[in-house]
Design an enzyme around this catalytic site. Sequence first.
Site, PDB file in Angstrom:
ATOM      1  N   GLN A  75      -0.011   3.463  -8.270  1.00  0.00           N
ATOM      2  CA  GLN A  75      -0.926   2.562  -7.352  1.00  0.00           C
ATOM      3  C   GLN A  75      -0.914   3.250  -6.057  1.00  0.00           C
ATOM      4  O   GLN A  75      -0.040   3.513  -5.270  1.00  0.00           O
ATOM      5  CB  GLN A  75      -0.231   1.307  -7.125  1.00  0.00           C
ATOM      6  CG  GLN A  75      -1.014   0.233  -6.271  1.00  0.00           C
ATOM      7  CD  GLN A  75       0.198  -0.881  -5.850  1.00  0.00           C
ATOM      8  OE1 GLN A  75       1.359  -0.581  -6.208  1.00  0.00           O
ATOM      9  NE2 GLN A  75      -0.369  -1.886  -5.381  1.00  0.00           N
ATOM     10  N   GLY A  76      -2.159   3.820  -5.618  1.00  0.00           N
ATOM     11  CA  GLY A  76      -2.316   4.769  -4.511  1.00  0.00           C
ATOM     12  C   GLY A  76      -2.997   3.943  -3.454  1.00  0.00           C
ATOM     13  O   GLY A  76      -4.091   4.121  -3.116  1.00  0.00           O
ATOM     14  N   SER A  82      -0.546   2.364  -0.236  1.00  0.00           N
ATOM     15  CA  SER A  82       0.042   2.567   1.068  1.00  0.00           C
ATOM     16  C   SER A  82      -0.223   3.927   1.660  1.00  0.00           C
ATOM     17  O   SER A  82      -0.321   4.834   0.938  1.00  0.00           O
ATOM     18  CB  SER A  82       1.459   2.229   0.984  1.00  0.00           C
ATOM     19  OG  SER A  82       1.553   1.031   0.235  1.00  0.00           O
ATOM     20  N   GLU A 142       0.446  -7.888  -9.306  1.00  0.00           N
ATOM     21  CA  GLU A 142       1.959  -7.529  -9.218  1.00  0.00           C
ATOM     22  C   GLU A 142       2.842  -8.454  -8.889  1.00  0.00           C
ATOM     23  O   GLU A 142       3.921  -8.774  -9.259  1.00  0.00           O
ATOM     24  CB  GLU A 142       1.962  -6.422  -8.010  1.00  0.00           C
ATOM     25  CG  GLU A 142       2.977  -5.665  -7.563  1.00  0.00           C
ATOM     26  CD  GLU A 142       2.874  -4.684  -6.400  1.00  0.00           C
ATOM     27  OE1 GLU A 142       2.011  -4.624  -5.804  1.00  0.00           O
ATOM     28  OE2 GLU A 142       3.702  -3.703  -6.433  1.00  0.00           O
ATOM     29  N   GLU A 189       7.788 -10.708   5.281  1.00  0.00           N
ATOM     30  CA  GLU A 189       7.084 -11.366   6.365  1.00  0.00           C
ATOM     31  C   GLU A 189       5.509 -11.756   6.077  1.00  0.00           C
ATOM     32  O   GLU A 189       4.916 -12.448   6.397  1.00  0.00           O
ATOM     33  CB  GLU A 189       7.083 -10.620   7.807  1.00  0.00           C
ATOM     34  CG  GLU A 189       8.380 -10.542   8.293  1.00  0.00           C
ATOM     35  CD  GLU A 189       9.235  -9.391   7.666  1.00  0.00           C
ATOM     36  OE1 GLU A 189       9.044  -8.757   6.691  1.00  0.00           O
ATOM     37  OE2 GLU A 189      10.564  -9.446   7.895  1.00  0.00           O
TER      38      GLU A 189
HETATM   39  C1  LIG Z   1      10.407   0.602  -3.948  1.00  0.00           C
HETATM   40  C2  LIG Z   1       9.018   0.800  -3.261  1.00  0.00           C
HETATM   41  C3  LIG Z   1       8.096   1.065  -4.068  1.00  0.00           C
HETATM   42  C4  LIG Z   1       6.634   1.153  -3.502  1.00  0.00           C
HETATM   43  N1  LIG Z   1       5.767   1.587  -4.454  1.00  0.00           N
HETATM   44  C5  LIG Z   1       4.366   1.615  -3.823  1.00  0.00           C
HETATM   45  C6  LIG Z   1       3.150   2.007  -4.850  1.00  0.00           C
HETATM   46  O1  LIG Z   1       3.533   2.382  -6.109  1.00  0.00           O
HETATM   47  N2  LIG Z   1       2.038   2.220  -4.105  1.00  0.00           N
HETATM   48  C7  LIG Z   1       1.851   1.705  -2.938  1.00  0.00           C
HETATM   49  O2  LIG Z   1       0.530   1.787  -2.538  1.00  0.00           O
HETATM   50  N3  LIG Z   1       2.829   1.327  -2.186  1.00  0.00           N
HETATM   51  C8  LIG Z   1       4.142   1.357  -2.544  1.00  0.00           C
HETATM   52  N4  LIG Z   1       5.137   0.748  -1.959  1.00  0.00           N
HETATM   53  C9  LIG Z   1       4.861   0.583  -0.277  1.00  0.00           C
HETATM   54  C10 LIG Z   1       4.780  -0.873   0.126  1.00  0.00           C
HETATM   55  O3  LIG Z   1       3.913  -1.710  -0.390  1.00  0.00           O
HETATM   56  C11 LIG Z   1       4.901  -1.108   1.670  1.00  0.00           C
HETATM   57  O4  LIG Z   1       6.061  -0.291   2.185  1.00  0.00           O
HETATM   58  C12 LIG Z   1       4.874  -2.179   2.017  1.00  0.00           C
HETATM   59  O5  LIG Z   1       3.356  -2.924   1.803  1.00  0.00           O
HETATM   60  C13 LIG Z   1       4.952  -2.248   3.800  1.00  0.00           C
HETATM   61  O6  LIG Z   1       4.158  -1.364   4.416  1.00  0.00           O
HETATM   62  P1  LIG Z   1       4.984  -0.432   5.321  1.00  0.00           P
HETATM   63  O7  LIG Z   1       6.073   0.175   4.672  1.00  0.00           O
HETATM   64  O8  LIG Z   1       3.785   0.647   5.726  1.00  0.00           O
HETATM   65  O9  LIG Z   1       5.589  -1.099   6.597  1.00  0.00           O
HETATM   66  P2  LIG Z   1       4.613  -1.864   7.712  1.00  0.00           P
HETATM   67  O10 LIG Z   1       3.219  -2.671   7.126  1.00  0.00           O
HETATM   68  O11 LIG Z   1       4.478  -0.952   8.728  1.00  0.00           O
HETATM   69  O12 LIG Z   1       5.724  -2.897   8.160  1.00  0.00           O
HETATM   70  C14 LIG Z   1       6.501  -2.651   9.051  1.00  0.00           C
HETATM   71  C15 LIG Z   1       7.253  -4.180   9.604  1.00  0.00           C
HETATM   72  O13 LIG Z   1       6.527  -4.890  10.344  1.00  0.00           O
HETATM   73  C16 LIG Z   1       6.461  -6.123   9.599  1.00  0.00           C
HETATM   74  N5  LIG Z   1       4.995  -6.560   9.797  1.00  0.00           N
HETATM   75  C17 LIG Z   1       3.645  -5.887   9.683  1.00  0.00           C
HETATM   76  N6  LIG Z   1       2.604  -6.452   9.724  1.00  0.00           N
HETATM   77  C18 LIG Z   1       3.055  -7.791  10.129  1.00  0.00           C
HETATM   78  C19 LIG Z   1       2.396  -8.995  10.357  1.00  0.00           C
HETATM   79  N7  LIG Z   1       1.090  -9.011  10.454  1.00  0.00           N
HETATM   80  N8  LIG Z   1       3.223 -10.260  10.446  1.00  0.00           N
HETATM   81  C20 LIG Z   1       4.402 -10.267  10.487  1.00  0.00           C
HETATM   82  N9  LIG Z   1       5.354  -9.021  10.451  1.00  0.00           N
HETATM   83  C21 LIG Z   1       4.576  -7.952   9.836  1.00  0.00           C
HETATM   84  C22 LIG Z   1       6.495  -6.151   8.041  1.00  0.00           C
HETATM   85  O14 LIG Z   1       6.839  -6.939   7.486  1.00  0.00           O
HETATM   86  C23 LIG Z   1       7.729  -4.919   8.290  1.00  0.00           C
HETATM   87  O15 LIG Z   1       8.892  -5.629   8.210  1.00  0.00           O
HETATM   88  C24 LIG Z   1       6.580   0.709  -2.243  1.00  0.00           C
HETATM   89  C25 LIG Z   1       7.534   0.239  -1.250  1.00  0.00           C
HETATM   90  C26 LIG Z   1       8.758   0.508  -1.764  1.00  0.00           C
HETATM   91  C27 LIG Z   1       9.867  -0.121  -1.075  1.00  0.00           C
END
Ligand SMILES: Cc1cc2nc3c(=O)[nH]c(=O)nc-3n(C[C@H](O)[C@H](O)[C@H](O)COP(=O)(O)OP(=O)(O)OC[C@H]3O[C@@H](n4cnc5c(N)ncnc54)[C@H](O)[C@@H]3O)c2cc1C
Length: 378
Positions: free
Chosen positions: A123-124, A126, A241, A361
């Site tokens: 899944q591409g 993020s 998912e 969140e």
């Molecule tokens: C084990 C694992 C597997 C994963 N596998 C995949 C995958 O296969 N494909 C893929 O595409 N992604 C994958 N991900 C990514 C995952 O979907 C993202 O990490 C997640 O959506 C959060 O995005 P971010 O890491 O950019 O954090 P950010 O979006 O930068 O968030 C940082 C912090 O800010 C908070 N925050 C952000 N916006 C808001 C808001 N509007 N209101 C309140 N709080 C907020 C968040 O809750 C978090 O605490 C994976 C992640 C993990 C940990």
Amino acid sequence: MDLTLSPSEQRFRDELRTWLEDNHPGAEPPGDDAAFDHRRRWQRRLFDAGYAGFSWPTEYGGRGATMIEQALFGEEMARAKAPSPANILGMVMGGPVVIHHGTEEQKERWLRPILTGEEIWCQGFSEPESGSDLASLKTKAIKSNGDWIVTGQKVWTTFAHKSKWCMLVARTDPDVPKHQGLTYFIMDMEQDAVQVRPLRQITGEPEFNELFIEEARIPDENVVGGVGNGWGVAITTLMNERAGLGAASAVGVRIGLDELMALARERGVADDPVIRQRIGQLAIEVELLRLNAWRGLTHTMKHGMPGPEGSLPKWQWSDVNQSLTELAIDILGEDGAAWDSPWAYRFLRARANSIEGGTTEILKNIIAERVLGLPKLR
Ligand SMILES: Cc1cc2nc3c(=O)[nH]c(=O)nc-3n(C[C@H](O)[C@H](O)[C@H](O)COP(=O)(O)OP(=O)(O)OC[C@H]3O[C@@H](n4cnc5c(N)ncnc54)[C@H](O)[C@@H]3O)c2cc1C
């Protein structure tokens, strides 16, 4: 919501339980590659027995089973401590998205190899600066001579290093509001323009990756759901998912709770009032999770698609699993710091639960706005 099983559902569960006892593949061997091959063989065995994606329609290789049977299947797999099938993202997200939004040619091409495990999916979505705010993503796709040329970067892409296909969301129109300029593609990972670099998690496992995409080619027939409709298709993926985590995760933490109680007895702290209080609280939360998971299932059965309610069990599961593994580490004391202890692994892996598949969140925002109908912040 009816929580009792019909005679045919009970029969189904009993047959499955016997089949799992006779066919359990055993514990995963150590090592990333060996463990993945083990899961791939397990998926093939499930497919041959008609248990892979079996709530899918029969014309696409499934068994047309009911959602209840699908949930029972997840519960029994968790109870038997069977490994996940190798192509979990293809089965939980890719297949349902293609079934819902794809053309007949796309269904014909992609669905069966998802179920057999011959073609692994990732899944591409993020990107380094777009996770929660997915619609702000920057990877761009430009049409040229019938193909789409894609350039950008993805991150946290689970199993990309094993995948043949990637569910990729890219920006195809930078001049319209951000949610409207996205398109959903299925990208062939087997091209030089796609470089996969592993990222090591806190557990030490390289389960996910960075993707560097430099002018990769995607034929037009690999667009799913139409150009500019990528946001809607991505939402289908995410709802599947989160809903997919429901029933099986409820049983997973129920089993975890039993193991935790055994650990408390083994360590002589089962009579400690503070430990008892924490275990009692967990037992309540585990039961609430089970009931909410079944409520989500009832919604899907009535409406054909998972709804925003699926966010609630996902949030509850991550909270419960983190509290449960934290308590285990507290009970273990300094032994909990041993790197090779199974509880230490579970404790570390659980940290990702409140991030993967949508952070807690973000799920709270979805529940507030789309389930409870509270006013939007923005
Ligand atoms: C084990 C694992 C597997 C994963 N596998 C995949 C995958 O296969 N494909 C893929 O595409 N992604 C994958 N991900 C990514 C995952 O979907 C993202 O990490 C997640 O959506 C959060 O995005 P971010 O890491 O950019 O954090 P950010 O979006 O930068 O968030 C940082 C912090 O800010 C908070 N925050 C952000 N916006 C808001 C808001 N509007 N209101 C309140 N709080 C907020 C968040 O809750 C978090 O605490 C994976 C992640 C993990 C940990």
